[in-house]
Design a protein around this motif. Structure first.
Motif, short mmCIF file in Angstrom:
data_model
loop_
_atom_site.label_atom_id
_atom_site.label_comp_id
_atom_site.label_asym_id
_atom_site.label_seq_id
_atom_site.Cartn_x
_atom_site.Cartn_y
_atom_site.Cartn_z
N ARG A 77 0.84 -1.21 0.00
CA ARG A 77 0.00 0.00 0.00
C ARG A 77 0.87 1.26 0.00
NH1 ARG A 77 -3.16 -3.07 4.48
NH2 ARG A 77 -4.81 -4.13 3.27
N LYS A 121 -1.44 -1.56 -9.06
CA LYS A 121 -2.70 -1.26 -8.40
C LYS A 121 -3.62 -2.48 -8.45
CE LYS A 121 -6.44 2.16 -8.40
NZ LYS A 121 -7.00 3.36 -9.11
N VAL A 124 -2.21 -5.21 -5.99
CA VAL A 124 -2.51 -4.96 -4.59
C VAL A 124 -3.97 -5.27 -4.29
CG1 VAL A 124 -2.66 -3.18 -2.81
CG2 VAL A 124 -0.67 -3.28 -4.31
N GLU A 128 -5.29 -8.06 -1.52
CA GLU A 128 -6.26 -7.78 -0.46
C GLU A 128 -7.43 -8.74 -0.51
OE1 GLU A 128 -6.99 -3.69 -1.31
OE2 GLU A 128 -5.47 -2.98 0.12
#
Length: 426
Positions: A77, A121, A124, A128
């Motif tokens: 992040r 992006k 990530v 998650e």
């Protein structure tokens, strides 16, 4: 660090004297935060019940996995924020100033960092989704790395372009208007206080950190029955390959830059490419020659295994004359913090050969410059050790090809005496 803080590395064992407070106290009466510690219970202490060892081990392993997984997600992040800041704080603002930056310059400086931001992006977001909030130790991050393995190839283009980035920035940052522009971009985006060079070096370093993170996570995913055990093993091997490919391409590009730099130095002796594949750091230092204590300002260039020093031409500051080199493999770097002649030559350190007694006394102009050099020497040794451990090497054919390319470029009209290699910021 404060006086009451204790520095330690992962794996160090510290005797805890007092754990009744938020801060624990170690055997040297230095404090450290309890949130960073895992308690290693003495198995022979009174009150330890038989049969508890297995449960404690599983609990400890889960806690360690949770810590590593949270750390991976946290750093990812932060990295996304770092890429976003680079795109918004710099690239977007640069496009508004066509009078300062051409499209060709922007591509040279930033490469494909916007593409990296887009791919990362998505990565990530996938990480998650694989994160198990209720039971973090059951998260399947290894599988996620495998699914996005092909996307990491995008870093090769960026790494290959990075030496060109450094060259372009080396002369732009000498002009006040560009320095002010970069500072304004940082303030508008509320970015952390590091140079543009530092921001643009991060993607080059990022890809090499994944094998270390995955190896640590695999250590705690040690049970073959864990749902992500095989995925983690495969992901570790895959990311090692990706990192090695990127590292090799980047180093080969550096060999070309080193060959070009070497061909531009007047009165050059020897062949730098035989042992060195990267410029670690460079800058001005004062060399003090004993016993007369005469001072000479020289330009120093720290490569793998070698420290080169040159003299600038008095009339043409871009022209460098070769003056000598220092073998880094058999010397000790000594910080002369309490040197007796501190008033005469401040910020001093010494390069000392223990076997022969020969030494080089060098002085920086400012304390922070001295610290940069000390860090650079430590980094050079670490890189040499990593190259030996991974078996990285440049073949003779690759070196000869690099020198041939440098000769062709010089024959095509590139002026002799221009520096073409730029240090990466520390």
């Amino acid at each position: 660090m404060d006086n009451q803080e204790l520095g330690f590395k992962a794996g160090d064992v510290t005797e805890v004297m007092d754990a009744t407070k938020e801060w624990w106290w170690g055997h040297v009466t230095d404090g450290f935060p309890a949130s960073f510690m895992w308690l290693w219970v003495n198995r022979t202490s009174p009150g330890t019940r038989a049969g508890d060892d297995g449960a404690e081990a599983r609990s400890s392993s889960r806690n360690q996995m949770r810590t590593v997984i949270n750390k991976i997600l946290s750093t990812e992040r932060d990295y996304i924020k770092h890429l976003w800041d680079s795109c918004e704080g710099y690239i977007r603002q640069c496009h508004k100033r066509a009078d300062m930056f051409s499209e060709g310059q922007l591509h040279t400086i930033f490469g494909n960092i916007e593409d990296i931001y887009g791919c990362h992006k998505a990565f990530v977001k996938a990480l998650e989704q694989k994160f198990n909030t209720e039971c973090p130790h059951l998260s399947e991050l290894g599988t996620c790395f495998l699914e996005h393995q092909a996307n990491f190839q995008i870093y090769s283009e960026y790494s290959n372009n990075h030496p060109n980035t450094c060259m372009e920035l080396s002369w732009l940052t000498k002009l006040n208007q560009y320095m002010y522009f970069c500072e304004a971009g940082q303030l508008l985006q509320k970015m952390i206080d590091i140079s543009l060079n530092g921001f643009l070096l991060t993607p080059v370093q990022k890809i090499c950190k994944y094998p270390l993170q995955l190896a640590k996570l695999l250590k705690y995913t040690h049970h073959p029955q864990h749902r992500d055990f095989k995925g983690m093993e495969a992901a570790l091997h895959a990311m090692k390959d990706v990192a090695l490919i990127n590292e090799r391409k980047w180093r080969l590009e550096n060999i070309n830059k080193i060959a070009q730099w070497q061909s531009s130095i007047e009165d050059w002796e020897g062949d730098l490419r035989v042992r060195s594949s990267e410029l670690i750091y460079s800058g001005k230092l004062i060399r003090v020659t004993q016993p007369q204590a005469t001072s000479q300002q020289r330009m120093f260039f720290l490569f793998h295994h070698q420290l080169i020093y040159c003299k600038k031409d008095l009339l043409h500051q871009d022209v460098l004359y070769y003056k000598g080199q220092v073998d880094m493999d058999s010397l000790e770097v000594v910080d002369l913090e309490y040197w007796k002649d501190k008033d005469l030559h401040k910020n001093a350190f010494q390069l000392h050969y223990g076997t022969t007694g020969e030494s080089y006394l060098l002085c920086a102009r400012k304390p922070d410059q001295k610290q940069y050099w000390l860090k650079a020497f430590a980094s050079e040794r670490e890189q040499v050790w990593l190259n030996q451990k991974t078996g990285f090497s440049i073949t003779e054919l690759q070196r000869e090809k690099a020198m041939l390319n440098a000769s062709k470029q010089q024959a095509a009209g590139k002026p002799k005496g221009k520096q073409v290699v730029v240090p990466y910021p520390l």
